[in-house]
Design a protein around this motif. Structure first.
Motif, PDB file in Angstrom:
ATOM      1  N   ARG A   1      -6.681   0.256   8.227  1.00 30.88           N
ATOM      2  CA  ARG A   1      -8.116   0.471   8.471  1.00 30.88           C
ATOM      3  C   ARG A   1      -8.876   0.620   7.151  1.00 30.88           C
ATOM      4  O   ARG A   1      -9.911  -0.005   6.938  1.00 30.88           O
ATOM      5  CB  ARG A   1      -8.265   1.734   9.328  1.00 30.88           C
ATOM      6  N   THR A   2      -8.328   1.457   6.259  1.00 29.55           N
ATOM      7  CA  THR A   2      -8.994   1.704   4.965  1.00 29.55           C
ATOM      8  C   THR A   2      -9.117   0.404   4.170  1.00 29.55           C
ATOM      9  O   THR A   2     -10.183   0.111   3.606  1.00 29.55           O
ATOM     10  CB  THR A   2      -8.178   2.745   4.157  1.00 29.55           C
TER      11      THR A   2
ATOM     12  N   GLU B   1     -19.757   2.434  11.576  1.00 33.18           N
ATOM     13  CA  GLU B   1     -18.600   3.309  11.776  1.00 33.18           C
ATOM     14  C   GLU B   1     -18.950   4.415  12.769  1.00 33.18           C
ATOM     15  O   GLU B   1     -19.291   5.525  12.379  1.00 33.18           O
ATOM     16  CB  GLU B   1     -18.151   3.891  10.426  1.00 33.18           C
TER      17      GLU B   1
ATOM     18  N   ARG C   1      -6.318   8.173  10.279  1.00 31.97           N
ATOM     19  CA  ARG C   1      -6.985   7.320   9.290  1.00 31.97           C
ATOM     20  C   ARG C   1      -5.978   6.253   8.848  1.00 31.97           C
ATOM     21  O   ARG C   1      -5.192   6.477   7.924  1.00 31.97           O
ATOM     22  CB  ARG C   1      -7.458   8.157   8.093  1.00 31.97           C
TER      23      ARG C   1
ATOM     24  N   ALA D   1     -13.235   8.299  10.904  1.00 33.56           N
ATOM     25  CA  ALA D   1     -11.876   8.810  10.675  1.00 33.56           C
ATOM     26  C   ALA D   1     -11.849  10.303  10.361  1.00 33.56           C
ATOM     27  O   ALA D   1     -10.810  10.840   9.994  1.00 33.56           O
ATOM     28  CB  ALA D   1     -11.213   8.026   9.560  1.00 33.56           C
TER      29      ALA D   1
ATOM     30  N   ARG E   1      -1.180   4.504  -1.022  1.00 31.35           N
ATOM     31  CA  ARG E   1      -2.020   5.099   0.026  1.00 31.35           C
ATOM     32  C   ARG E   1      -1.158   5.768   1.106  1.00 31.35           C
ATOM     33  O   ARG E   1      -1.504   6.830   1.622  1.00 31.35           O
ATOM     34  CB  ARG E   1      -2.920   4.046   0.660  1.00 31.35           C
TER      35      ARG E   1
ATOM     36  N   ARG F   1      -1.232   9.720   2.128  1.00 32.99           N
ATOM     37  CA  ARG F   1      -1.410  10.233   3.492  1.00 32.99           C
ATOM     38  C   ARG F   1      -0.229  11.126   3.890  1.00 32.99           C
ATOM     39  O   ARG F   1      -0.411  12.148   4.562  1.00 32.99           O
ATOM     40  CB  ARG F   1      -1.570   9.088   4.489  1.00 32.99           C
TER      41      ARG F   1
ATOM     42  N   LEU G   1     -11.676  -2.042   5.562  1.00 31.12           N
ATOM     43  CA  LEU G   1     -13.063  -1.712   5.193  1.00 31.12           C
ATOM     44  C   LEU G   1     -13.424  -2.389   3.859  1.00 31.12           C
ATOM     45  O   LEU G   1     -14.544  -2.879   3.687  1.00 31.12           O
ATOM     46  CB  LEU G   1     -13.269  -0.193   5.118  1.00 31.12           C
ATOM     47  N   ASP G   2     -12.453  -2.451   2.933  1.00 31.21           N
ATOM     48  CA  ASP G   2     -12.671  -3.170   1.659  1.00 31.21           C
ATOM     49  C   ASP G   2     -12.812  -4.674   1.898  1.00 31.21           C
ATOM     50  O   ASP G   2     -13.661  -5.332   1.291  1.00 31.21           O
ATOM     51  CB  ASP G   2     -11.485  -2.956   0.693  1.00 31.21           C
TER      52      ASP G   2
ATOM     53  N   ASP H   1       0.806  -1.236   0.000  1.00 34.10           N
ATOM     54  CA  ASP H   1       0.000   0.000   0.000  1.00 34.10           C
ATOM     55  C   ASP H   1       0.834   1.279   0.000  1.00 34.10           C
ATOM     56  O   ASP H   1       0.477   2.273   0.642  1.00 34.10           O
ATOM     57  CB  ASP H   1      -0.996   0.002   1.175  1.00 34.10           C
TER      58      ASP H   1
ATOM     59  N   ILE I   1      -4.066   3.282   7.204  1.00 33.38           N
ATOM     60  CA  ILE I   1      -4.126   2.692   5.860  1.00 33.38           C
ATOM     61  C   ILE I   1      -4.664   1.261   5.972  1.00 33.38           C
ATOM     62  O   ILE I   1      -5.474   0.816   5.159  1.00 33.38           O
ATOM     63  CB  ILE I   1      -2.738   2.722   5.186  1.00 33.38           C
TER      64      ILE I   1
END
Ligand code: PMP
Length: 285
Positions: free
Chosen positions: A212-213, A228, A208, A202, A48, A52, A216-217, A45, A210
């Motif tokens: 975590r993001t 959330e 936030r 977030a 991402r 950030r 979620l997917d 990642d 990465i």
């Protein structure tokens, strides 16, 4: 094998790697950082994490130190030079070196860039995931911008040390309203009795993550229901499962909070499934 660090344009032996005493990171914690997982020699990642980083720099008005392409090359080169197959790569950007003065240094002061990489044996994380980890609660006492991934981590240091002294892996911050915000170096999640996964939004009060993001997917792919919203410590005590996420830890099931077992006191199926599928949803470079 000796370790190599990247410091302001040069690859140097890790033991000799140093920044100037008037680096603003050293004097004011005036800088930001990122940590990417390295898996099978590739960055997880990176895109991402670099997005950030750009946001953190922008919020603090620190100029971008180099083009994304050049930075990517340095990250990969540092991983290669340290022969890291599995582990992490750490990147720090500070506002640079200038005479000590709180306000920003003169225009044109170059940001300082440090990159290091180190091996973390994969079995260590796997063992923690199989056994589960413990957390303790801790009052939220950080500044109001934890969304910026800044190196000003004193509050996080004190929370982690508190956890360590209690024999726990992580501290969960609890804000004034009784809600769990996040961990000292991870995001915090629970699974409720009706199988909803809860985590703090977030938009404010947390980083936030990465991981975590991406999680979620993974949850969408597994048809796991997301709620959330912040949860309280009482909700966490009553949860079926709990877990933490971070790039260096992926997903770690939490088996106890403040000494109380979560669910049956063993890693739960949802946390375990999310961990297992994480890298199918992550990007590799
Ligand atoms: N919150 C905090 C305070 C952290 O330090 C971290 C890890 N750097 C995270 C959350 C998780 O972020 P990520 O998934 O991007 O590693």
């Amino acid at each position: 094998m000796s370790r190599i660090a990247y410091v302001n344009g040069r690859y140097v032996p890790h033991r000799d790697a140093a920044v100037h005493i008037e680096d603003r990171g050293y004097q004011f914690s005036d800088g930001v950082y990122e940590v990417c997982e390295v898996r099978d020699g590739r960055l997880v990642d990176e895109r991402r994490h670099m997005e950030r980083l750009a946001r953190s720099l922008g919020e603090l008005r620190i100029p971008n130190p180099m083009t994304p392409k050049a930075l990517s090359a340095v990250l990969h080169e540092t991983v290669a030079r340290n022969r890291v197959t599995n582990g992490i790569v750490y990147l720090q950007v500070t506002r640079g070196v200038a005479r000590r003065d709180h306000a920003f240094p003169p225009e044109g002061t170059l940001p300082a860039v440090v990159v290091t990489a180190r091996t973390i044996e994969r079995w260590k994380g796997e063992r923690e995931a199989v056994n589960g980890v413990t957390v303790v609660s801790y009052p939220e006492n950080r500044w109001s911008r934890p969304d910026i991934k800044s190196v000003s981590l004193l509050g996080n240091v004190l929370a982690k040390q508190f956890a360590k002294e209690k024999g726990a892996r992580e501290a969960w911050y609890v804000d004034r309203d009784g809600f769990v915000t996040e961990g000292s170096s991870s995001n915090a999640w629970i699974v409720t009795a009706d199988n909803k996964v809860m985590t703090h939004g977030a938009s404010n009060g947390i980083l936030r993550g990465i991981t975590r993001t991406v999680i979620l997917d993974v949850m969408k792919a597994h048809n796991v229901t997301l709620d959330e919203r912040p949860f309280t410590l009482e909700q966490a005590f009553a949860a079926k499962e709990a877990f933490v996420t971070a790039a260096s830890q992926i997903v770690l099931p939490v088996i106890s909070i403040d000494g109380r077992p979560v669910g049956d006191g063993k890693p739960g199926p949802i946390a375990t499934a999310l961990r297992r599928d994480f890298h199918n949803h992550a990007e590799f470079t």
